[in-house]
Design an enzyme around this catalytic site. Structure first.
Site, PDB file in Angstrom:
ATOM      1  N   ASP A  47       0.833  -1.200   0.000  1.00 52.70           N
ATOM      2  CA  ASP A  47       0.000   0.000   0.000  1.00 52.70           C
ATOM      3  C   ASP A  47       0.871   1.255   0.000  1.00 52.70           C
ATOM      4  OD1 ASP A  47      -1.946   1.888   0.394  1.00 52.70           O
ATOM      5  OD2 ASP A  47      -2.668   1.101   2.305  1.00 52.70           O
ATOM      6  N   CYS A  59      -8.710   6.928   5.866  1.00 48.49           N
ATOM      7  CA  CYS A  59      -8.968   5.495   5.761  1.00 48.49           C
ATOM      8  C   CYS A  59     -10.183   5.274   4.873  1.00 48.49           C
ATOM      9  CB  CYS A  59      -9.212   4.906   7.149  1.00 48.49           C
ATOM     10  SG  CYS A  59      -9.771   3.188   7.128  1.00 48.49           S
ATOM     11  N   GLY A  60     -10.144   4.221   4.058  1.00 53.14           N
ATOM     12  CA  GLY A  60     -11.240   3.946   3.144  1.00 53.14           C
ATOM     13  C   GLY A  60     -12.570   3.693   3.802  1.00 53.14           C
ATOM     14  N   PRO A 106     -11.797  -5.840   8.376  1.00 54.47           N
ATOM     15  CA  PRO A 106     -12.293  -5.913   9.750  1.00 54.47           C
ATOM     16  C   PRO A 106     -13.143  -4.694  10.129  1.00 54.47           C
ATOM     17  CG  PRO A 106      -9.961  -6.450   9.665  1.00 54.47           C
ATOM     18  CD  PRO A 106     -10.323  -5.876   8.333  1.00 54.47           C
TER      19      PRO A 106
END
Length: 539
Positions: free
Chosen positions: A180, A218-219, A379
């Protein structure tokens, strides 16, 4: 997979013997067999060797998936080299091969666990150097796993076992990594420079997202801001040029779109011709009708369908997209990326909804038939609740009487053994296979599993060890389980390279070597029990 480009044991010995003849008597004290062992235990001399080897594996796997979607691949995110090492050792033990099993490097976990600033949110605030440093660390530990296992094989060979075929056809723990790079940590030049460092560390696949670098989120959080396609294409090119410069011709680029959950853009691109990419991007921007008298000084205006309109702009200067435009933006992002150098797609979704994923992929495949996804089995999703809700709706639509269930309390343990929950768990179990076949998912990963397993196991051990169980909590739930399950690191000295080091010392110093594996080594307490476990597993 056997490293076909590497020499086998016999050819390695021949190479060293030829060198001994070339350099004469000063090399007489070198043993060709010992040198060959050391050559084979480190088959990847540089990170670029790793990237080249693993890129070929990924390309082969992508072709196999195109032929049959049941050939999907998987990975787990690892935040430390030891975690990756133990994962791959366990895979080889339980599944007898590392094929189609990768590593994932999560920017979220680098931020949360590897930054010198301490724990950080996933907003590209961590040092960019932490990313290639972790890639190198992961592969250092995987190469050590190779060296330790090969050393064991050579010990068995020295003891008279016929294990030469296992040595010559050894399957490495070194597997592809999808790494990433977040939104590229700056402009396209910054992206190129970081990509080079990641590739030099061993990365064969780089995942990059279409968010603004300095406002990255964050996505699975709100506040995401995307960039125009031209900006993202420049970064895709930067990564490709980095691969080519370093000789990794088949390096893999994963283009991630956050448009499903992003409602903002920082820039309004300049359209040169009607219908071009900039024009298509601008068409998604929310606008409001105006009169000339209502226009304020220094406002930005657009001409749309023959009228002057005002793009909706927030006090922070960001522009809003039209409500309900997110899926159309996702499709355009994906098609544009694939047509401009990306190899795989990543679509962030709000829930693991197979039908939603398939709908978007089908639209992309209408324009790019071989489009394939890397999918985040995150998660951040409440998998239990999502699938119980999905199954509740399905069973209700089938006419099943659902009056025994409280739809607002489906997470309750009271429902764990009910028909609804059993069926929901079956859908979770088959999700990866179903998504591979029906929604074009080539690679399934869990971004943060080892973050959560570490927290869970420390919770359980702390509860018992500092409570009434005391030492029994560790012995019963950790060490005893390691022995009975054949976990490699139960003999932690060996796992850290003690036996390997002893053999190297013998190569270097002969009988004078001071070795750790003597009668007083307490690790010998585990030898017979571990051997029994390995024998029972083999049977």
């Amino acid at each position: 997979m056997k490293n076909l480009s590497q020499p086998d044991y016999a050819s390695a010995i021949s190479t060293v013997q030829a060198l001994k003849e070339k350099f004469g008597s000063s090399w007489n004290n070198l043993n060709a067999g010992d040198a060959a062992r050391m050559m084979l235990q480190n088959r990847f001399k540089t990170g670029l060797d790793i990237a080249q080897h693993t890129a070929a594996i990924m390309r082969e796997d992508m072709a196999a998936y195109d032929a049959d979607p049941l050939n999907y691949t998987q990975s787990l995110g690892c935040w430390h080299g030891f975690v990756a090492q133990q994962k791959m050792i366990a895979i080889k033990k339980h599944h007898k091969t590392t094929r189609k099993k990768y590593l994932y490097l999560s920017g979220w976990m680098v931020a949360a666990l590897r930054s010198e600033f301490g724990p950080l949110p996933d907003q590209s605030m961590h040092e960019k150097t932490a990313v290639p440093a972790l890639i190198k660390e992961l592969y250092d530990f995987l190469k050590q796993a190779d060296a330790i296992e090969l050393n064991d094989l050579f010990r068995r060979k020295d003891a008279g076992e016929d294990v030469q075929d296992l040595i010559d056809n050894y399957e490495s723990h070194v597997v592809p990594i999808i790494a990433d790079i977040d939104a590229g940590f700056g402009n396209e030049e910054a992206t190129y420079l970081l990509a080079k460092k990641m590739i030099e560390a061993g990365a064969c696949a780089i995942q990059i997202e279409n968010q603004v670098s300095d406002a990255k989120q964050c996505g699975h959080q709100d506040g995401k801001v995307t960039v125009p396609h031209e900006d993202f294409i420049a970064k895709l090119k930067a990564v490709r040029y980095a691969f080519l410069e370093l000789g990794i011709e088949d390096g893999v680029i994963v283009a991630r779109t956050d448009s499903e959950g992003a409602g903002l853009t920082q820039k309004l691109p300049v359209s040169q011709n009607p219908g071009d990419l900039a024009s298509q991007y601008l068409a998604f921007v929310e606008t409001e009708d105006i009169t000339f008298d209502s226009v304020k000084e220094d406002e930005v205006l657009l001409k749309r369908d023959g009228k002057i309109v005002r793009p909706v702009r927030l006090p922070n200067g960001l522009y809003k997209f039209k409500p309900g435009s997110n899926i159309d933006r996702v499709v355009l992002d994906c098609v544009t990326s694939l047509k401009n150098g990306a190899d795989l797609l990543w679509i962030e979704t709000p829930t693991p909804d197979l039908e939603q994923i398939a709908y978007m992929v089908d639209r992309v495949r209408a324009q790019v038939p071989n489009a394939k996804l890397v999918y985040n089995n995150s998660p951040s999703f409440n998998w239990t609740l999502n699938f119980r809700q999905q199954m509740f709706k399905k069973m209700k639509s089938e006419g099943v009487n659902m009056s025994n269930y409280d739809e607002d309390n489906l997470m309750s343990p009271l429902y764990d053994n009910t028909e609804l929950c059993k069926r929901a768990d079956e859908k979770i179990q088959s999700f990866q296979k179903d998504a591979a076949v029906k929604a074009g998912v080539f690679h399934h990963l869990i971004t943060l599993p080892t973050y959560h397993t570490t927290a869970l196991h420390m919770n359980d051990l702390s509860q018992g060890y500092f409570g009434k169980e005391g030492m029994l909590a560790y012995v019963k739930n950790v060490q005893r389980q390691e022995i009975r399950k054949g976990v490699a690191c139960v003999k932690h000295q060996r796992m850290a390279g003690s036996d390997l080091g002893d053999d190297h010392k013998s190569f270097f110093a002969g009988d004078k070597a001071l070795k750790a594996d003597g009668a007083n080594n307490t690790s010998k307490q585990f030898d017979n029990e571990v051997d029994k476990v390995q024998l029972s597993q083999a049977v």
